[in-house]
Design a protein around this motif. Structure first.
Motif, PDB file in Angstrom:
ATOM      1  N   LEU A  56       2.090   6.067  -1.731  1.00 18.35           N
ATOM      2  CA  LEU A  56       2.266   5.057  -2.789  1.00 18.35           C
ATOM      3  C   LEU A  56       0.983   4.880  -3.598  1.00 18.35           C
ATOM      4  CD1 LEU A  56       4.333   2.218  -1.038  1.00 18.35           C
ATOM      5  CD2 LEU A  56       5.133   3.827  -2.796  1.00 18.35           C
ATOM      6  N   ALA A  57      -0.157   4.983  -2.924  1.00 12.01           N
ATOM      7  CA  ALA A  57      -1.444   4.792  -3.622  1.00 12.01           C
ATOM      8  C   ALA A  57      -1.631   5.819  -4.732  1.00 12.01           C
ATOM      9  CB  ALA A  57      -2.595   4.862  -2.620  1.00 12.01           C
ATOM     10  N   ILE A  58      -1.014   6.978  -4.592  1.00 11.67           N
ATOM     11  CA  ILE A  58      -1.232   8.038  -5.587  1.00 11.67           C
ATOM     12  C   ILE A  58       0.036   8.366  -6.368  1.00 11.67           C
ATOM     13  CG2 ILE A  58      -3.180   9.109  -4.388  1.00 11.67           C
ATOM     14  CD1 ILE A  58      -1.205  11.107  -3.183  1.00 11.67           C
ATOM     15  N   CYS A  59       1.133   7.617  -6.153  1.00 10.37           N
ATOM     16  CA  CYS A  59       2.398   7.964  -6.808  1.00 10.37           C
ATOM     17  C   CYS A  59       3.025   6.774  -7.536  1.00 10.37           C
ATOM     18  CB  CYS A  59       3.369   8.533  -5.782  1.00 10.37           C
ATOM     19  SG  CYS A  59       4.919   9.070  -6.555  1.00 10.37           S
ATOM     20  N   PRO A  60       2.738   6.645  -8.847  1.00  6.31           N
ATOM     21  CA  PRO A  60       3.309   5.526  -9.613  1.00  6.31           C
ATOM     22  C   PRO A  60       4.835   5.504  -9.572  1.00  6.31           C
ATOM     23  CG  PRO A  60       1.581   6.603 -10.884  1.00  6.31           C
ATOM     24  CD  PRO A  60       1.829   7.455  -9.664  1.00  6.31           C
ATOM     25  N   ARG A  61       5.462   6.679  -9.511  1.00  9.71           N
ATOM     26  CA  ARG A  61       6.926   6.703  -9.505  1.00  9.71           C
ATOM     27  C   ARG A  61       7.502   6.032  -8.254  1.00  9.71           C
ATOM     28  NH1 ARG A  61      10.899  12.017  -9.666  1.00  9.71           N
ATOM     29  NH2 ARG A  61      12.069  11.187  -7.905  1.00  9.71           N
ATOM     30  N   CYS A  62       6.944   6.345  -7.097  1.00 11.15           N
ATOM     31  CA  CYS A  62       7.437   5.701  -5.876  1.00 11.15           C
ATOM     32  C   CYS A  62       7.086   4.212  -5.864  1.00 11.15           C
ATOM     33  CB  CYS A  62       6.894   6.409  -4.625  1.00 11.15           C
ATOM     34  SG  CYS A  62       7.716   7.992  -4.305  1.00 11.15           S
ATOM     35  N   ARG A  63       5.944   3.850  -6.505  1.00  8.97           N
ATOM     36  CA  ARG A  63       5.626   2.410  -6.594  1.00  8.97           C
ATOM     37  C   ARG A  63       6.658   1.684  -7.456  1.00  8.97           C
ATOM     38  NH1 ARG A  63       0.155   4.001  -7.283  1.00  8.97           N
ATOM     39  NH2 ARG A  63       0.182   3.340  -9.468  1.00  8.97           N
TER      40      ARG A  63
ATOM     41  N   VAL B  62     -10.061   9.820   0.959  1.00 13.08           N
ATOM     42  CA  VAL B  62      -8.593   9.767   1.001  1.00 13.08           C
ATOM     43  C   VAL B  62      -8.193   8.345   0.613  1.00 13.08           C
ATOM     44  CG1 VAL B  62      -8.331  11.525   2.799  1.00 13.08           C
ATOM     45  CG2 VAL B  62      -8.556   9.127   3.451  1.00 13.08           C
ATOM     46  N   PRO B  63      -6.944   8.153   0.168  1.00 15.41           N
ATOM     47  CA  PRO B  63      -6.546   6.795  -0.207  1.00 15.41           C
ATOM     48  C   PRO B  63      -6.738   5.794   0.927  1.00 15.41           C
ATOM     49  CG  PRO B  63      -4.930   8.369  -0.998  1.00 15.41           C
ATOM     50  CD  PRO B  63      -5.885   9.132  -0.111  1.00 15.41           C
ATOM     51  N   ARG B  64      -7.015   4.583   0.527  1.00 20.55           N
ATOM     52  CA  ARG B  64      -7.352   3.485   1.428  1.00 20.55           C
ATOM     53  C   ARG B  64      -6.423   3.314   2.642  1.00 20.55           C
ATOM     54  NH1 ARG B  64      -9.977  -1.411   0.551  1.00 20.55           N
ATOM     55  NH2 ARG B  64     -10.042  -2.463   2.541  1.00 20.55           N
ATOM     56  N   PRO B  65      -5.095   3.345   2.456  1.00 20.10           N
ATOM     57  CA  PRO B  65      -4.246   3.083   3.626  1.00 20.10           C
ATOM     58  C   PRO B  65      -4.491   4.082   4.759  1.00 20.10           C
ATOM     59  CG  PRO B  65      -2.950   2.942   1.620  1.00 20.10           C
ATOM     60  CD  PRO B  65      -4.291   3.520   1.234  1.00 20.10           C
TER      61      PRO B  65
ATOM     62  N   PHE C 114      -6.889   5.292  -5.772  1.00 18.52           N
ATOM     63  CA  PHE C 114      -5.609   4.796  -6.301  1.00 18.52           C
ATOM     64  C   PHE C 114      -5.349   5.410  -7.673  1.00 18.52           C
ATOM     65  CE2 PHE C 114      -2.902   1.718  -8.506  1.00 18.52           C
ATOM     66  CZ  PHE C 114      -1.997   1.343  -7.534  1.00 18.52           C
ATOM     67  N   ILE C 115      -4.136   5.910  -7.896  1.00 19.94           N
ATOM     68  CA  ILE C 115      -3.792   6.489  -9.199  1.00 19.94           C
ATOM     69  C   ILE C 115      -2.866   5.530  -9.942  1.00 19.94           C
ATOM     70  CG2 ILE C 115      -2.685   8.425 -10.392  1.00 19.94           C
ATOM     71  CD1 ILE C 115      -3.632  10.214  -8.119  1.00 19.94           C
ATOM     72  N   PRO C 116      -3.404   4.905 -11.026  1.00 12.24           N
ATOM     73  CA  PRO C 116      -2.570   3.944 -11.762  1.00 12.24           C
ATOM     74  C   PRO C 116      -1.489   4.663 -12.556  1.00 12.24           C
ATOM     75  CG  PRO C 116      -4.776   4.098 -12.735  1.00 12.24           C
ATOM     76  CD  PRO C 116      -4.738   5.057 -11.579  1.00 12.24           C
ATOM     77  N   ALA C 117      -0.451   3.913 -12.940  1.00  8.91           N
ATOM     78  CA  ALA C 117       0.617   4.478 -13.760  1.00  8.91           C
ATOM     79  C   ALA C 117       0.057   4.838 -15.129  1.00  8.91           C
ATOM     80  CB  ALA C 117       1.738   3.463 -13.891  1.00  8.91           C
TER      81      ALA C 117
END
Lengths: 226, 204
Positions: free
Chosen positions: A32-39, A99-102, B125-128
């Motif tokens: 989720l941290a790297i995927c706006p679509r899944c967010r 790597v992403p925080r989580p 973090f990759i923003p939209a």
């Protein structure tokens, strides 16, 4: 990074509802941290979930005294968040940034300093601490596959999430590159192979042990332990 | 069973109230923005009056004990008070924002450990991508549109969403209760959200 493989809606829904196994939740949050679509999908599901709150009728008896006391108590609390912010940054592991925080929160060392343990030629792993304590069959680990190496064909007795952190692999489903996540359940047999000249490093979260198909593979299973 | 039937009706059909959900949302959203910008105590008192009784009822309904429910309620409203500046009306509706906080407080409490979540402050973090003007006009997660979209779901799909989000059951528990394979529960969920997405897109 172009992400082509996403998290399935049923997995996202379990994450939103808080019923997904903790190990799987780490992989979901990292993607989720790297995927706006899944967010976006998560945001949609949160709207759906909150429709049920909107339709909940308040209790028939009112709790006026309790409410008045609670309101006063909360408004007596300073709105600035200094104490809490301090607590958050002290939680940040040394691995932050790589790597992403989580995921970083569960990594004792940065990704480029991981003390890999060799399983068989071309495949090494590094087990991570279990989020939420030990659970049967549940595991979180990093796996490193050398270029050209094939993982023995296997299926899963539970759910498995594989998030690509570096490199890529290809299997019966498709090609998985950095940021892609494979969301597999027990119906899938696959045989991934690292398909570039770079090591493929992935995060693997499971909530049930893997099942290997071949005789050689079954001998391997106790060693890999996945 | 009667209550369950009520929640099985299309979500659109529950609007005999004097205030439409949209009007209520507008006031709540404005109050939350005001609280975030100015720390207004009046705005917080209005949010509290609107949300506290429903949150309490929601917390109590699935067997969370009274004292645990009060603790979750208190922590939730405290976070609303302190974090209102993080609310973005472009990204979610006000009640969803508050409900999400409540759910997270409850999940964390049950697990005795924070559920991992993406952190927008994280350098990885990759923003939209910036939205185009057209997309800006209607938020993708508009709750009125989603409410409408849910009304087209077949009962067996709506039922699983209700069991997940209202009864707060896991996929495994749902499969057992309905006497269907886990794979069926999962595929109904995928179909349901696929349909909601398609309906919302059609309406925009």
């Amino acid at each position: 990074m172009t992400i082509r493989h996403h998290i399935a809606d049923d997995t996202l829904m379990a994450y939103v509802g808080g019923t997904l196994a903790p190990s799987l939740s780490v992989a979901v949050a990292t993607h989720l941290a790297i995927c706006p679509r899944c967010r976006d999908s998560v945001a949609m599901m949160e709207e759906v979930a909150s429709l049920y709150l909107e339709e909940t009728e308040p209790l028939s008896h009112s709790e006026k005294d309790k409410d008045a006391a609670l309101l006063d108590q909360i408004m007596a609390t300073p709105r600035t968040e200094t104490a809490e912010q301090g607590a958050v940054s002290s939680l940040a592991g040394p691995a932050i940034g790589s790597v992403p925080r989580p995921l970083a929160d569960y990594m004792p060392v940065p990704l480029d300093q991981v003390p890999w343990k060799r399983l068989v030629p071309g495949i090494s792993h590094y087990p991570l601490p279990q989020p939420g304590g030990k659970r049967k069959g549940s595991a979180l680990r990093l796996l490193k596959i050398a270029p050209g190496t094939r993982i023995p064909e296997h299926s899963h007795s539970g759910q498995e999430l594989t998030l690509i952190l570096e490199g890529s692999y290809i299997d019966e489903i498709g090609r998985f590159q950095k940021g892609d996540i494979a969301d597999l359940d027990n119906e899938i047999h696959h045989q991934p192979v690292a398909d570039t000249d770079q090591d493929c490093i992935c995060l693997i979260a499971t909530d049930g042990p893997l099942k290997f198909s071949g005789i050689f593979s079954r001998l391997l299973q106790p060693i890999i332990g996945i | 069973m009667l209550r369950e039937f009520h929640y099985m009706t299309p979500p659109e059909g529950i609007s005999g109230k004097t205030e439409t959900p949209q009007e209520k949302q507008g006031g709540l959203s404005a109050d939350l923005c005001e609280l975030g910008a100015t720390g207004s105590r009046d705005a917080f008192a209005r949010i509290f009056a609107e949300m506290a009784p429903r949150l309490r009822a929601f917390m109590l309904k699935n067997g969370l004990g009274a004292s645990a429910a009060e603790e979750v309620l208190q922590e939730t409203l405290l976070r609303v008070w302190r974090k209102a500046h993080l609310f973005d009306p472009e990204k979610s509706s006000a009640s969803t924002w508050i409900h999400t906080i409540a759910r997270n407080v409850k999940i964390d409490r049950l697990r005795k450990e924070a559920r991992p979540e993406p952190d927008p402050e994280d350098p990885s973090f990759i923003p939209a991508a910036p939205e185009t003007g057209e997309e800006n006009m209607a938020r993708k997660q508009d709750s009125a549109l989603i409410r409408k979209a849910m009304s087209v779901l077949p009962p067996e799909q709506l039922r699983i969403i209700t069991m997940s989000f209202y009864e707060e059951k896991s996929h495994g528990e749902i499969a057992e209760e309905l006497g269907v394979p886990l794979g069926t529960v999962k595929s109904r969920i995928r179909l349901a959200f696929g349909k909601i997405r398609a309906e919302v897109e059609k309406m925009q």
